[in-house]
Design an enzyme around this catalytic site. Structure first.
Site, PDB file in Angstrom:
ATOM      1  CE  LYS A  41      -4.275  -1.869   1.842  1.00  0.00           C
ATOM      2  NZ  LYS A  41      -3.919  -3.289   2.121  1.00  0.00           N
TER       3      LYS A  41
HETATM    4  C1  PLP Z   1      -4.539  -4.378   1.439  1.00  0.00           C
HETATM    5  C2  PLP Z   1      -3.823  -5.676   1.455  1.00  0.00           C
HETATM    6  C3  PLP Z   1      -4.172  -6.749   0.602  1.00  0.00           C
HETATM    7  C4  PLP Z   1      -5.369  -6.685  -0.328  1.00  0.00           C
HETATM    8  O1  PLP Z   1      -5.137  -5.865  -1.432  1.00  0.00           O
HETATM    9  P1  PLP Z   1      -6.337  -5.391  -2.359  1.00  0.00           P
HETATM   10  O2  PLP Z   1      -5.750  -4.480  -3.344  1.00  0.00           O
HETATM   11  O3  PLP Z   1      -7.315  -4.717  -1.441  1.00  0.00           O
HETATM   12  O4  PLP Z   1      -6.919  -6.620  -2.962  1.00  0.00           O
HETATM   13  C5  PLP Z   1      -3.415  -7.902   0.625  1.00  0.00           C
HETATM   14  N1  PLP Z   1      -2.356  -8.020   1.475  1.00  0.00           N
HETATM   15  C6  PLP Z   1      -2.007  -7.037   2.315  1.00  0.00           C
HETATM   16  C7  PLP Z   1      -0.855  -7.254   3.223  1.00  0.00           C
HETATM   17  C8  PLP Z   1      -2.705  -5.832   2.331  1.00  0.00           C
HETATM   18  O5  PLP Z   1      -2.336  -4.862   3.188  1.00  0.00           O
END
Ligand code: PLP
Length: 439
Positions: free
Chosen positions: A107
């Site tokens: 993210k």
């Molecule tokens: C947010 C997140 C996901 C999911 O990602 P999306 O784009 O919402 O499908 C998977 N793994 C981790 C560690 C995350 O923080």
């Protein structure tokens, strides 16, 4: 660059509006009117480009002059400033490590790029932009780190007291500068309700330039296309079909992969890997999309029962010639779901077989790729490792029965002093605090 709402494909807006607004008024999601195919000079010579050059080429094609080249260059230098290396597990399995940013999760890519674009588009405005975020833990950390010391931006994070982990709390409360944390005496839902109400309060929005750092902002999706190309570039070209396996919750990461495919990413297939929250794998099986409340799992960042980016996935595949949206999507995407017991076993297996410590989200991806490759031999697959295992320290240490090292950039925060403002859940108090301290 023009964008439409998935609920109205006939009205267009520009990039600045979409980035600063986040969500269209009709509650759809912004999508680029055109996702251009990148030039063959670029696609056939990926290995000659640096990660930042890849990012630049993608933005140039997508933005169509909405940001002048020199400004775009500066934005990318600030946003894409940590690597995305590919690690090989065996002949047919690779891992794309997306956790080398400040908050140790993928993210960070979205948050940093969004911070840069918001700050850029807010230039020339007399008032600074105030970003309100409610967090149950992870998103707040990435947003805080992404906006840290970004000119013209002030971040206010609301988090539920006692309901985030110690390291998560440190990520929210120790950065200082333009980041303020409000420790709310309530639940995550209370935090979210306070933020929502603030956006609807005319008195507040008249005095403060409020915006949200929502995960469905289009500026968080765009940088997630960069690393799919960056991953391709690091693999040997050996004629075998390439598949990407994406551990998914809200499906932003997978949607970015599908956009990259439109741009010409040389990929054969995608795998949507989920935990027990399996509404998308179920849709791929049956053609029926049945959102439902999420259930708690070990891979908790993927505990989503009604994934918001599913609307974008439908949008990408509807109206294509021949066949239904469902068929179009199934040609490119397969879905698999696994429970916590299987996930724990996979964390242990990956360590035993490859001496690699994978986190529970990546482990769900490992299981899905393994399943797919049983049915499709002679492919090579890349699992997106979405977080560093030390973010799930207790669980991973318990499974492996060994200490997991916490990277220095996170460990350092543990020693810093927490600074947070205590806040009751009453909206009036929150509003007054904003007016006294931010306006
Ligand atoms: C947010 C997140 C996901 C999911 O990602 P999306 O784009 O919402 O499908 C998977 N793994 C981790 C560690 C995350 O923080």
């Amino acid at each position: 660059m023009k964008l439409y709402s998935t609920k109205n494909k006939k009205a267009f807006t520009n990039l600045k509006y979409a980035v600063l607004k986040g969500l269209p008024d009709d509650n759809g999601l912004f999508m680029p009117q055109e996702i251009p195919r990148l030039s063959s000079a670029f696609l056939e010579n990926l290995s000659e480009f640096s990660f930042q050059e890849i990012a630049f080429s993608i933005c140039q094609a997508l933005f169509k002059g909405a940001i002048p080249d020199a400004d775009l260059q500066a934005i990318i230098e600030n946003a894409v400033n940590f690597p995305a290396p590919v690690v090989q597990l065996d002949e047919e399995k690779y891992i794309l490590e997306l956790f080398h940013g400040p908050s140790l999760a993928f993210k960070d890519f979205g948050a940093r790029f969004m911070a840069q674009l918001m700050s850029y588009f807010n230039q020339g405005e007399s008032r600074e932009l105030v970003i309100l975020v409610a967090t149950s833990g992870d998103t707040g950390g990435a947003v805080a780190a992404g906006f840290l010391q970004t000119p013209g931006a002030q971040v206010v994070i609301l988090y539920p007291s006692g309901k985030v982990s110690m390291l998560q709390e440190k990520q929210l409360t120790t950065l200082g500068h333009n980041i303020v944390a409000l420790e709310v005496d309530g639940t995550f839902d209370d935090c979210q309700a306070m933020v929502k109400r603030a956006f609807l309060d005319k008195d507040l929005t008249g005095k403060i330039r409020l915006t949200s750092a929502n995960s469905i902002n289009i500026s968080r999706l765009i940088p997630q296309t960069f690393y799919y190309f960056e991953a391709c570039k690091q693999l040997p070209q050996d004629g075998r079909d390439l598949v990407f396996c994406v551990p998914s919750g809200n499906f932003g990461n997978l949607t970015a992969g599908l956009m990259a495919h439109r741009m010409g990413l040389p990929v054969h297939h995608f795998i949507a890997a989920t935990n027990a929250n399996d509404v998308v794998p179920a849709y791929l099986d049956s053609g029926l999309f049945s959102p439902r409340p999420s259930v708690r799992t070990l891979s908790n960042a993927m505990d989503v029962g009604d994934p918001s980016n599913f609307a974008r996935m439908l949008d990408l595949y509807e109206g294509e010639e021949g066949g239904s949206t469902w068929n179009n999507m199934r040609e490119l995407v397969s879905g698999y779901a696994f429970d916590d017991e299987q996930t724990r076993k996979a964390v242990a297996e990956v360590y035993r077989k490859y001496n690699y410590i994978i986190d529970p989200h990546g482990a769900v991806g490992f299981l899905a790729l393994e399943q797919y490759q049983k049915e499709h031999s002679n492919t090579k697959g890349i699992i997106l490792e979405t977080a560093h295992p030390s973010k799930f320290l207790d669980e991973v240490e318990r499974i492996l029965n060994k200490k997991v090292e916490v990277p220095e950039r996170l460990a350092i925060l543990a020693k810093r002093e927490k600074r947070a403002v205590s806040m009751p859940t009453e909206f009036g108090r929150f509003k007054q605090w904003l007016l006294d301290n931010i306006a």
